[in-house]
Design an enzyme around this catalytic site. Structure first.
Site, PDB file in Angstrom:
ATOM      1  CB  CYS A  86      -7.317 -35.825  -9.640  1.00 15.90           C
ATOM      2  SG  CYS A  86      -8.793 -34.837  -9.320  1.00 15.90           S
ATOM      3  CG  HIS A 127      -9.000 -35.108 -15.311  1.00 18.41           C
ATOM      4  ND1 HIS A 127      -8.316 -36.210 -14.861  1.00 18.41           N
ATOM      5  CD2 HIS A 127      -9.407 -34.435 -14.201  1.00 18.41           C
ATOM      6  CE1 HIS A 127      -8.299 -36.203 -13.534  1.00 18.41           C
ATOM      7  NE2 HIS A 127      -8.956 -35.127 -13.109  1.00 18.41           N
ATOM      8  CD  GLU A 128     -10.504 -30.933 -14.370  1.00 17.22           C
ATOM      9  OE1 GLU A 128     -11.228 -31.287 -13.417  1.00 17.22           O
ATOM     10  OE2 GLU A 128      -9.262 -31.029 -14.326  1.00 17.22           O
ATOM     11  CG  HIS A 131     -13.840 -34.282 -11.725  1.00 17.75           C
ATOM     12  ND1 HIS A 131     -13.703 -34.936 -10.527  1.00 17.75           N
ATOM     13  CD2 HIS A 131     -12.572 -33.975 -12.120  1.00 17.75           C
ATOM     14  CE1 HIS A 131     -12.427 -35.018 -10.191  1.00 17.75           C
ATOM     15  NE2 HIS A 131     -11.712 -34.447 -11.154  1.00 17.75           N
TER      16      HIS A 131
END
Length: 137
Positions: A86, A127-128, A131
């Site tokens: 990241c 992945h995002e 967040h």
């Protein structure tokens, strides 16, 4: 506008709120920032540039695709284990991802869209989206 990448784990651990039309300038900044880092990064979430809203940008081939308020509506049964890095955090971390996903989202003009993604693009979107929940992968 290209914005600096945030590295504060406390801020990055906060959940993001849904985006509105008033947040579309953030979407443009996110796309610009990803383009500036495209040689070593495939995706960014808005909190990585200091905005706790559900907007992400991902490289889809040579195109930067912006997904506002993305929601995974369908995913493959198959998953795989991987190591992800990241831009906001040091090192890599193990995680499990779906091989392919279908996503409902709004684009950078806040129009409703749907898309099917696989491979690295699907991995980056997942992945995002982590967040958005404050998960640090």
């Amino acid at each position: 506008m290209i914005r600096p990448i945030l590295h504060d784990p406390i801020f990055l651990s906060r959940p993001s709120r849904p985006a509105t039309k008033d947040d579309l300038a953030v979407a443009r900044d996110l796309a610009d920032t990803l383009s500036a880092h495209a040689d070593h990064c495939v995706g960014l979430a808005a909190n990585m540039i200091g905005e706790s809203v559900c907007i992400l940008a991902v490289l889809d081939g040579s195109r930067v695709r912006v997904l506002v308020n993305p929601e995974i509506t369908k995913h493959s049964a198959r998953t795989y284990q991987t190591e992800e890095g990241c831009l906001s955090l040091p090192d890599t971390r193990p995680t499990e991802r779906y091989e392919s996903i279908e996503v409902r989202y709004r684009d950078e003009a806040f129009r409703k869209q749907r898309g099917k993604f696989s491979g690295l693009v699907a991995e980056a979107i997942q992945h995002e989206m982590d967040h958005f929940e404050g998960k640090l992968i």
